[in-house]
Design an enzyme around this catalytic site. Structure first.
Site, PDB file in Angstrom:
ATOM      1  N   ARG A 103      17.040  71.333   3.697  1.00 49.11           N
ATOM      2  CA  ARG A 103      17.190  70.678   2.387  1.00 49.11           C
ATOM      3  C   ARG A 103      17.702  69.265   2.620  1.00 49.11           C
ATOM      4  O   ARG A 103      18.768  69.080   3.185  1.00 49.11           O
ATOM      5  CB  ARG A 103      18.171  71.454   1.513  1.00 49.11           C
ATOM      6  CG  ARG A 103      18.512  70.748   0.211  1.00 49.11           C
ATOM      7  CD  ARG A 103      19.419  71.622  -0.665  1.00 49.11           C
ATOM      8  NE  ARG A 103      19.864  70.931  -1.857  1.00 49.11           N
ATOM      9  CZ  ARG A 103      21.070  70.394  -2.028  1.00 49.11           C
ATOM     10  NH1 ARG A 103      21.978  70.489  -1.087  1.00 49.11           N
ATOM     11  NH2 ARG A 103      21.370  69.782  -3.152  1.00 49.11           N
ATOM     12  N   HIS A 147      20.092  62.403  -5.314  1.00 50.76           N
ATOM     13  CA  HIS A 147      21.344  62.962  -4.797  1.00 50.76           C
ATOM     14  C   HIS A 147      22.395  61.851  -4.837  1.00 50.76           C
ATOM     15  O   HIS A 147      22.683  61.224  -3.828  1.00 50.76           O
ATOM     16  CB  HIS A 147      21.115  63.489  -3.372  1.00 50.76           C
ATOM     17  CG  HIS A 147      22.148  64.456  -2.892  1.00 50.76           C
ATOM     18  ND1 HIS A 147      21.870  65.764  -2.567  1.00 50.76           N
ATOM     19  CD2 HIS A 147      23.467  64.298  -2.670  1.00 50.76           C
ATOM     20  CE1 HIS A 147      22.976  66.379  -2.159  1.00 50.76           C
ATOM     21  NE2 HIS A 147      23.960  65.506  -2.219  1.00 50.76           N
ATOM     22  N   GLU A 193      23.727  68.291  -8.347  1.00 46.04           N
ATOM     23  CA  GLU A 193      25.030  68.333  -9.030  1.00 46.04           C
ATOM     24  C   GLU A 193      25.053  67.439 -10.271  1.00 46.04           C
ATOM     25  O   GLU A 193      25.938  66.589 -10.430  1.00 46.04           O
ATOM     26  CB  GLU A 193      26.173  67.967  -8.065  1.00 46.04           C
ATOM     27  CG  GLU A 193      26.369  69.009  -6.996  1.00 46.04           C
ATOM     28  CD  GLU A 193      27.636  68.828  -6.137  1.00 46.04           C
ATOM     29  OE1 GLU A 193      28.428  67.909  -6.417  1.00 46.04           O
ATOM     30  OE2 GLU A 193      27.824  69.621  -5.203  1.00 46.04           O
ATOM     31  N   ASN A 334      25.544  74.792  -5.805  1.00 41.82           N
ATOM     32  CA  ASN A 334      26.463  74.464  -4.721  1.00 41.82           C
ATOM     33  C   ASN A 334      27.766  75.158  -5.057  1.00 41.82           C
ATOM     34  O   ASN A 334      28.292  74.995  -6.155  1.00 41.82           O
ATOM     35  CB  ASN A 334      26.682  72.955  -4.630  1.00 41.82           C
ATOM     36  CG  ASN A 334      25.376  72.198  -4.362  1.00 41.82           C
ATOM     37  OD1 ASN A 334      24.354  72.816  -4.055  1.00 41.82           O
ATOM     38  ND2 ASN A 334      25.414  70.890  -4.482  1.00 41.82           N
ATOM     39  N   TYR A 336      31.725  76.130  -3.750  1.00 43.60           N
ATOM     40  CA  TYR A 336      32.859  76.034  -2.825  1.00 43.60           C
ATOM     41  C   TYR A 336      34.124  76.669  -3.411  1.00 43.60           C
ATOM     42  O   TYR A 336      34.746  77.490  -2.782  1.00 43.60           O
ATOM     43  CB  TYR A 336      33.153  74.567  -2.485  1.00 43.60           C
ATOM     44  CG  TYR A 336      32.014  73.844  -1.812  1.00 43.60           C
ATOM     45  CD1 TYR A 336      31.871  73.871  -0.433  1.00 43.60           C
ATOM     46  CD2 TYR A 336      31.073  73.134  -2.564  1.00 43.60           C
ATOM     47  CE1 TYR A 336      30.831  73.207   0.194  1.00 43.60           C
ATOM     48  CE2 TYR A 336      30.020  72.463  -1.934  1.00 43.60           C
ATOM     49  CZ  TYR A 336      29.907  72.506  -0.559  1.00 43.60           C
ATOM     50  OH  TYR A 336      28.874  71.858   0.052  1.00 43.60           O
ATOM     51  N   GLU A 403      24.197  74.782  -1.334  1.00 40.01           N
ATOM     52  CA  GLU A 403      25.318  74.328  -0.506  1.00 40.01           C
ATOM     53  C   GLU A 403      26.419  75.360  -0.547  1.00 40.01           C
ATOM     54  O   GLU A 403      26.720  75.914  -1.611  1.00 40.01           O
ATOM     55  CB  GLU A 403      25.913  73.001  -1.022  1.00 40.01           C
ATOM     56  CG  GLU A 403      25.022  71.808  -0.887  1.00 40.01           C
ATOM     57  CD  GLU A 403      25.684  70.518  -1.338  1.00 40.01           C
ATOM     58  OE1 GLU A 403      26.930  70.460  -1.389  1.00 40.01           O
ATOM     59  OE2 GLU A 403      24.935  69.571  -1.641  1.00 40.01           O
TER      60      GLU A 403
END
Ligand SMILES: *[C@@H]1O[C@H](CO)[C@@H](O)[C@H](O)[C@H]1NC(C)=O
Ligand SMILES: *[C@@H]1O[C@H](CO)[C@@H](O)[C@H](O)[C@H]1NC(C)=O
Ligand SMILES: *[C@@H]1O[C@H](CO)[C@@H](O)[C@H](O)[C@H]1NC(C)=O
Ligand SMILES: *[C@@H]1O[C@H](CO)[C@@H](O)[C@H](O)[C@H]1NC(C)=O
Ligand SMILES: *[C@@H]1O[C@H](CO)[C@@H](O)[C@H](O)[C@H]1NC(C)=O
Ligand SMILES: *[C@@H]1O[C@H](CO)[C@@H](O)[C@H](O)[C@H]1NC(C)=O
Ligand SMILES: *[C@@H]1O[C@H](CO)[C@@H](O)[C@H](O)[C@H]1NC(C)=O
Length: 519
Positions: A103, A147, A193, A334, A336, A403
């Site tokens: 990616r 991005h 995002e 994504n 985290y 991600e």
């Protein structure tokens, strides 16, 4: 599975504990469905370098970095990992590692330097070369169109995402990409995002293009935190929908590809079991994710947002609503962190409310006892909880984890046990998520290399490969995590045996201290 005691640093403790986990939780690549993809991620400004070469012009991220990154950290992407010149070697590494997919993103201002107008032939050539190199090695290109790096020319011309004019220019840029690369690229993500872009860039103002009016952190020179985050998201949704409509009309039959959108997602856990906090957690999810997903799935913004934002929330005409609704083939996420959510009704009494005040919640990071503050806690159950919630609300549409990864300090050690532990836990937990009916199609580690990070510059590191920035050749040095991932992807053996092998080799790695070790 709780493994919080892991957080205690390094090799000795980790060796013992990893073995325990692996005996209880052995899995192989072969346990996954045959079409499930494993990959690794990067983005253009973070890896390419060659920022002023071959006709590329600046993006808003170049400008942000050169202005000092809001004082957060040093550095810029002028050289980064120099993937622009080293892409062949990097694709070789990917191939050896056994990645199914890579990616990466296209730098809009490398391909179309002024954002609109003529195509840069050298830019076209570079992405053709990279894509050919990948497909020749059997690695699928998964391409992001934007991005964090809108062309600076469009920011200067009309304020970038704040203006409706961006919809037309984005669609024309996407058209070039579909036409030139779509014979080989089957997975497109329009925006990375999008939610953080709107919040960080236009409410709090600590991310490019640093617009805000009521940030606790920055005095921005331009912006309006009460209105612009909503405008920006509205234009991103329309730009995405317009690009998807074009693709379906002109390219889909021939190219057979898919178009997705990417969000940074969090698990939202009510701080207490009071109904206020439970409702507040749902509202936080609406503001962070429903902001995009409600329009994509239902054609309108969430009721909680309409109520709290009122007339500052743009509305879709019925034609627009129909174009946005159903324009998503997959969602890229994504993941985290997760948060505890506490209701904060007081913030609704503020005058000139910004996006954060409109949300009316207080967020505290979800921590795991024993995890050091430098580390990202390993909490796959919060991801699974979130994905079940999205499935219940929006249906079981396809999801790619774009991600996920562990942070370390860049110059700490090649012996990155905390990253191995993190990947092992998340990849293992994917098996449960798939068995429990979630429609996850692939998993990409962030990041393939130690890149120039949006938050943290060159100090934070997420890569499977370390690059010593003082080494003029920028040699890629494998970390333990790349050995682990490669063993897993090549299905060499069961996991517990992999762990033992890593133990043997880890002494080898840990005896090779990096230059500039801080601790
Ligand atoms: C992968 O490992 C599993 C379990 O050890 C084994 O059954 C399978 O044949 C292996 N697959 C390949 C392609 O090597
Ligand atoms: C922003 O400007 C105000 C007024 O000039 C000042 O008091 C404040 O310290 C500034 N904040 C930051 C983060 O620079
Ligand atoms: C932001 O825009 C709103 C609506 O147009 C306006 O009322 C407000 O004064 C603006 N705020 C700033 C700081 O410019
Ligand atoms: C809330 O209730 C759930 C289910 O009864 C329980 O698991 C959880 O621990 C409670 N949380 C708090 C903060 O009391
Ligand atoms: C975590 O640590 C805090 C403070 O040391 C303690 O109050 C809490 O009970 C611990 N939580 C868990 C889940 O162990
Ligand atoms: C350890 O690393 C060396 C060099 O990369 C490799 O040749 C060897 O097979 C590895 N040993 C094990 C047990 O994986
Ligand atoms: C290593 O990284 C740490 C944390 O970013 C930093 O404080 C230290 O200065 C670095 N050391 C060198 C020599 O670069």
């Amino acid at each position: 599975m709780m493994i919080n005691s892991f957080a205690v640093m390094h090799s000795l403790a980790a060796v013992v504990l990893v073995s325990v986990v692996c005996v209880a939780n052995a899995f192989t690549r072969n346990d996954f469905p045959p079409h499930f993809l494993f990959g690794a991620s990067t983005s253009a400004y973070q890896v390419e370098g060659a920022a002023n070469e071959d006709g590329r012009k600046a993006s808003i991220w170049d400008t942000f970095a050169h202005a000092g990154n809001g004082g957060l950290y040093k550095g810029n992407g002028d050289i980064a990992c120099d993937q622009y010149h080293k892409y062949k070697d990097d694709v070789q590494l990917m191939s050896k590692m056994g990645l199914d997919a890579y990616r990466f993103s296209i730098s809009w201002s490398r391909l179309i330097p002024d954002g609109n107008g003529p195509i840069n032939p050298k830019g076209l050539q570079y992405y053709n070369n990279l894509i050919n190199e990948l497909t020749n090695q059997g690695i699928q290109p998964h391409v992001t169109l934007n991005h964090w790096d809108l062309p600076q020319a469009l920011e200067d011309e009309y304020g970038g995402w704040v203006s409706r004019r961006v919809i037309k220019d984005f669609t024309a840029y996407a058209d070039v990409c579909f036409r030139e690369f779509g014979d080989r690229v089957k997975h497109w993500t329009t925006v990375n995002e999008g939610n953080v872009c709107s919040m960080g860039g236009y409410d709090a103002g600590f991310l490019p293009p640093q617009r805000c009016s009521s940030s606790p952190i920055f005095n921005c020179s331009k912006g309006n935190s009460s209105t612009e985050p909503y405008l920006v998201t509205h234009h991103m949704l329309l730009a995405h929908a317009s690009a998807t409509r074009l693709y379906r009309k002109m390219y889909k039959v021939k190219q057979q590809g898919f178009i997705g959108f990417n969000l940074l997602v969090f698990g939202f856990v009510p701080l207490t079991n009071t109904s206020e906090d439970i409702i507040a957690a749902q509202r936080a999810q609406d503001f962070y994710l429903g902001w995009f997903l409600n329009p994509f799935i239902f054609g309108e913004y969430p009721a909680t947002m309409k109520k709290n934002v009122g007339s500052r929330l743009p509305f879709f005409t019925s034609r627009e609503a129909n174009m946005v609704k159903g324009s998503l083939d997959f969602l890229g996420i994504n993941f985290y962190y997760s948060f505890y959510v506490k209701n904060n009704a007081k913030s609704l009494q503020q005058k000139n409310r910004d996006y954060t005040a409109d949300m009316a919640v207080e967020l505290t990071p979800y921590t795991v006892n024993g995890t050091s503050t430098d580390e990202i806690p390993v909490i796959p159950w919060t991801l699974e909880g979130l994905l079940h919630s999205l499935k219940d609300i929006y249906g079981n549409f396809p999801i790619y984890i774009h991600e996920n990864g562990q942070q370390t300090r860049r110059n700490s050690s090649l012996d990155d046990w905390t990253r191995v532990k993190y990947m092992h836990e998340y990849i293992g937990s994917l098996l449960d998520m798939l068995r429990n009916g979630l429609n996850i199609r692939g998993y990409f580690v962030w990041a393939f290399l130690d890149v120039f990070e949006l938050l943290g510059g060159y100090e934070a590191s997420y890569g499977l490969y370390y690059i010593d920035l003082e080494d003029p050749t920028l040699r890629r040095q494998p970390k333990l995590s790349s050995v682990w991932y490669s063993n897993f992807l090549n299905n060499r053996t069961t996991d517990s045996v992999i762990t033992m092998k890593i133990e043997e080799n880890s002494s080898l790695l840990s005896n090779t201290p990096l230059k500039n070790i801080a601790t």
